[in-house]
Write an enzyme that holds these catalytic residues in place. Structure first.
Site, mmCIF file in Angstrom:
data_model
loop_
_atom_site.group_PDB
_atom_site.id
_atom_site.type_symbol
_atom_site.label_atom_id
_atom_site.label_comp_id
_atom_site.label_asym_id
_atom_site.label_seq_id
_atom_site.Cartn_x
_atom_site.Cartn_y
_atom_site.Cartn_z
ATOM 1 C CG ASP A 108 -4.799 1.562 -11.713
ATOM 2 O OD1 ASP A 108 -4.106 0.781 -11.039
ATOM 3 O OD2 ASP A 108 -4.871 2.785 -11.482
ATOM 4 C CG HIS A 115 -5.492 4.934 -2.133
ATOM 5 N ND1 HIS A 115 -4.910 6.171 -2.259
ATOM 6 C CD2 HIS A 115 -6.262 4.767 -3.245
ATOM 7 C CE1 HIS A 115 -5.296 6.720 -3.405
ATOM 8 N NE2 HIS A 115 -6.124 5.897 -4.020
ATOM 9 C CD GLU A 181 -3.635 7.173 -8.113
ATOM 10 O OE1 GLU A 181 -3.744 6.155 -8.831
ATOM 11 O OE2 GLU A 181 -4.616 7.807 -7.668
ATOM 12 C CD GLU A 183 -1.801 2.355 -9.039
ATOM 13 O OE1 GLU A 183 -2.116 1.252 -9.523
ATOM 14 O OE2 GLU A 183 -2.488 3.394 -9.149
ATOM 15 C CG ASP A 213 -2.756 5.666 -12.265
ATOM 16 O OD1 ASP A 213 -2.748 6.147 -13.405
ATOM 17 O OD2 ASP A 213 -3.794 5.463 -11.603
ATOM 18 N NE ARG A 217 -4.851 12.533 -7.138
ATOM 19 C CZ ARG A 217 -4.926 11.215 -7.257
ATOM 20 N NH1 ARG A 217 -5.942 10.647 -7.897
ATOM 21 N NH2 ARG A 217 -3.974 10.455 -6.753
ATOM 22 C CD GLN A 220 -9.098 11.044 -9.936
ATOM 23 O OE1 GLN A 220 -7.970 11.499 -9.741
ATOM 24 N NE2 GLN A 220 -9.523 9.934 -9.357
ATOM 25 C CE LYS A 233 -6.859 7.906 -11.433
ATOM 26 N NZ LYS A 233 -5.665 7.685 -10.580
ATOM 27 C CB THR A 237 0.632 4.542 -16.669
ATOM 28 O OG1 THR A 237 -0.698 5.066 -16.743
ATOM 29 C CG2 THR A 237 0.774 3.662 -15.433
ATOM 30 C CD GLU A 338 -3.776 8.074 -0.077
ATOM 31 O OE1 GLU A 338 -3.948 7.280 0.861
ATOM 32 O OE2 GLU A 338 -3.074 7.814 -1.066
HETATM 33 CA CA CA Z 1 -4.380 4.249 -9.758
#
Ligand code: CA
Length: 387
Positions: A108, A115, A181, A183, A213, A217, A220, A233, A237, A338
């Site tokens: 990934d 971003h 996420e 993607e 994904d 948080r 993480q 993560k 997915t 974000e």
């Molecule tokens: Ca990602």
């Protein structure tokens, strides 16, 4: 000019005759097999007698490795525009649509400058938002291939070690900061290869899918230094089930944004490798962000060159994903972190919420057929209870 097909294609369908993506489906009382999709119907490729050695299989891997994808797709188009073959058709609602590939390795990336800048401002408010290496190479990490799941698979809230907000002691707890996420995933085909040049990427990418994904948080932010995300993560997915071929997408390949400084020669390309792909995020039925994939700083061709420049080899079924796709404006942000800019806020995903990604190229002119991807959707379920 659109060819006539004997199956109907609804207006605004993601799947006109110009698309013909590959997928894998299990009909009622049948075994999984390779199909292509037209409108809301599937052509059963082995039942239609199309390359049964490659299509009477439960994954696309053999077809991907064979290098015969374009030939098989052309034969499917012939069948769909020739005499009716009702014996080789399923309504999409009558079958189980499965994960289309056995996933090999999964990498990934982190290739949206918008971003990466947004996250740098959140995590390093006093420093430069972009890491020093960011403009020199496409940053990526190896993810967990075995937990890539197909759209519709339920997403159990993951647990991990998170510092307690009161006493600061890290304890195993269900995440309170579950995020998505947006993607785009690239699926590798062809024989094993290494030292791939960016302008040769077209011969090594079998197709493209949408990718979510999912990210925790709070897990993480405690675990990620110095080796990057792991449990935050690896729990799931989600990818969309329809593998849209690079051949179908070719009219929508466009020039990438100018890169400054110019990258090392192994990352330079002469051909246009950005993709004019409209993307949307739907949260519980409401669109919460829209953006375009063409603004990505690093292209998929550069990403593939990068992960093979050291001699690492590809296998059919490898997947590499773009990194979160965000644009320059607030309405174009591809993740919640974000949008809310706080890893402890209470606007992360609750149990029962549904996140659906959608995307399509074209559909905006007579010579620009809509080449869509369908959906990558997942519903959040409660954390599995500790025994
Ligand atoms: Ca990602």
């Amino acid at each position: 000019m659109t060819e006539r097909t004997w199956l109907p294609v609804p207006p605004l369908s993601d799947f006109p005759i110009e698309n013909l993506p590959f997928g894998v489906a299990r009909p009622a009382h049948g075994t999984p097999r390779v199909v292509t999709r037209l409108g809301d119907h599937l052509l059963d490729l082995p039942a239609a007698g199309i390359a049964p050695d490659l299509t009477a299989r439960p994954t696309l891997n053999a077809l991907m490795e064979s290098g015969r994808g374009a030939e098989v797709r052309a034969r499917a188009a012939e069948v769909l525009t020739g005499p009716e073959r009702d014996d080789a058709v399923h309504a999409v609602g009558d079958v189980e649509v499965l994960l289309p590939i056995q996933v090999g390795d999964y990498v990934d990336f982190y290739s949206s400058i918008h971003h990466a800048t947004n996250l740098g401002r959140i995590f390093r408010p006093e420093g430069e938002p972009l890491p020093a290496n960011w403009r020199h190479l496409p940053i990526g990490y190896h993810g967990r291939a075995g937990t890539i799941v197909v759209s519709g698979t339920r997403i159990a809230r993951p647990s991990g070690l998170v510092p307690d907000p009161i006493d600061g002691v890290p304890r195993l707890t269900p995440t309170r900061a579950l995020d998505f996420e947006l993607e785009v995933a690239f699926l590798v085909g062809g024989p094993t290869a290494t030292h791939i040049r960016p302008d040769d990427a077209g011969g090594h990418v079998f197709g493209v899918a949408l990718c979510n994904d999912w990210s925790a948080r709070d897990i993480q932010s405690f675990e990620y230094q110095p080796l990057g995300p792991n449990l935050a993560k690896s729990f799931a997915t989600t990818i969309s089930p329809w593998v849209v071929t690079l051949e179908a997408l070719r009219p929508y390949l466009v020039a990438a944004p100018t890169q400054e400084p110019e990258p090392d020669p192994y990352l330079r390309a002469a051909k246009p490798w950005a993709l004019d792909l409209h993307l949307e995020i739907d949260r519980n039925g409401a669109t919460i962000a829209e953006t375009n994939f063409s603004a990505m700083y690093w292209t998929f061709a550069q990403q593939l060159a990068h992960i093979t420049v050291n001699g690492a080899t590809t296998r059919s079924g490898d997947v590499f994903a773009s990194g979160t796709v965000s644009g320059p404006n607030p309405g174009e942000r591809g993740s919640l972190i974000e949008q809310i800019a706080d890893a402890t806020a209470d606007n992360y995903l609750a149990d029962g919420e549904v996140v659906t990604l959608r995307g399509w190229c074209g559909g905006d002119g007579p010579d620009r057929p809509r080449i869509g991807f369908g959906e990558a959707s997942g519903t959040v379920y409660p954390a599995v209870e500790e025994v």
